[in-house]
Scaffold this active site. Structure first.
Site, PDB file in Angstrom:
ATOM      1  N   VAL A  77      40.332  15.791  13.154  1.00  0.00           N
ATOM      2  CA  VAL A  77      39.716  15.510  14.446  1.00  0.00           C
ATOM      3  C   VAL A  77      40.720  14.880  15.413  1.00  0.00           C
ATOM      4  O   VAL A  77      41.595  14.116  15.000  1.00  0.00           O
ATOM      5  CB  VAL A  77      38.471  14.589  14.276  1.00  0.00           C
ATOM      6  CG1 VAL A  77      38.856  13.260  13.646  1.00  0.00           C
ATOM      7  CG2 VAL A  77      37.752  14.367  15.595  1.00  0.00           C
ATOM      8  N   CYS A  78      40.588  15.248  16.696  1.00  0.00           N
ATOM      9  CA  CYS A  78      41.315  14.577  17.780  1.00  0.00           C
ATOM     10  C   CYS A  78      40.285  14.327  18.882  1.00  0.00           C
ATOM     11  O   CYS A  78      39.095  14.234  18.593  1.00  0.00           O
ATOM     12  CB  CYS A  78      42.510  15.406  18.263  1.00  0.00           C
ATOM     13  SG  CYS A  78      42.065  16.967  19.048  1.00  0.00           S
ATOM     14  N   ARG A  79      40.699  14.206  20.127  1.00  0.00           N
ATOM     15  CA  ARG A  79      39.730  13.930  21.188  1.00  0.00           C
ATOM     16  C   ARG A  79      38.852  15.143  21.468  1.00  0.00           C
ATOM     17  O   ARG A  79      37.639  15.027  21.560  1.00  0.00           O
ATOM     18  CB  ARG A  79      40.423  13.476  22.462  1.00  0.00           C
ATOM     19  CG  ARG A  79      39.415  13.101  23.563  1.00  0.00           C
ATOM     20  CD  ARG A  79      40.079  12.542  24.804  1.00  0.00           C
ATOM     21  NE  ARG A  79      40.930  13.545  25.411  1.00  0.00           N
ATOM     22  CZ  ARG A  79      42.211  13.331  25.763  1.00  0.00           C
ATOM     23  NH1 ARG A  79      42.773  12.166  25.586  1.00  0.00           N
ATOM     24  NH2 ARG A  79      42.924  14.302  26.300  1.00  0.00           N
TER      25      ARG A  79
END
Length: 111
Positions: free
Chosen positions: A61-63
């Protein structure tokens, strides 16, 4: 853009026992992350790949899903077959009502 072969999962589909790998920068992590997630900034992944499980469900996950998609592709090219990208990233995680925790004493938020 994503290659068509990057497997993904939505925020509501993430299994409770998944290894959630957060590849955002330290300030993003501090502001708000999924409880129980593992922080490993994207640029440190090549040097710290041994920390990423090969025998468990890993959700990266990232933004918003761009950086994490790149990490999923990188890991797949290096032999991982158990990794998926969190579609929409932490923005979608928060929008789906999934829990957030912060490290700075402020209300958890996605920055």
């Amino acid at each position: 853009m994503f290659a068509a072969n990057i497997p993904s999962v939505t925020a509501t589909e993430v299994p409770a026992d998944a290894y959630l790998l957060d590849v955002r920068e330290p300030d993003e992590w501090t502001a708000g992350h999924a409880p129980g997630a593992h922080h490993l900034p994207m640029m440190e992944v090549p040097a710290r790949m041994s920390e990423i499980p090969t025998d468990a469900d890993v959700v990266v996950v990232c933004r918003s899903g761009g950086r994490s998609g790149q990490v999923v592709g990188y890991l797949m090219n290096n032999g991982w077959d158990n990794v998926r990208n969190l579609d929409g990233g932490m923005r979608q995680w928060a929008a789906a009502g999934r829990p957030l925790a912060s490290e700075d004493g402020q209300p958890a938020r996605v920055v």
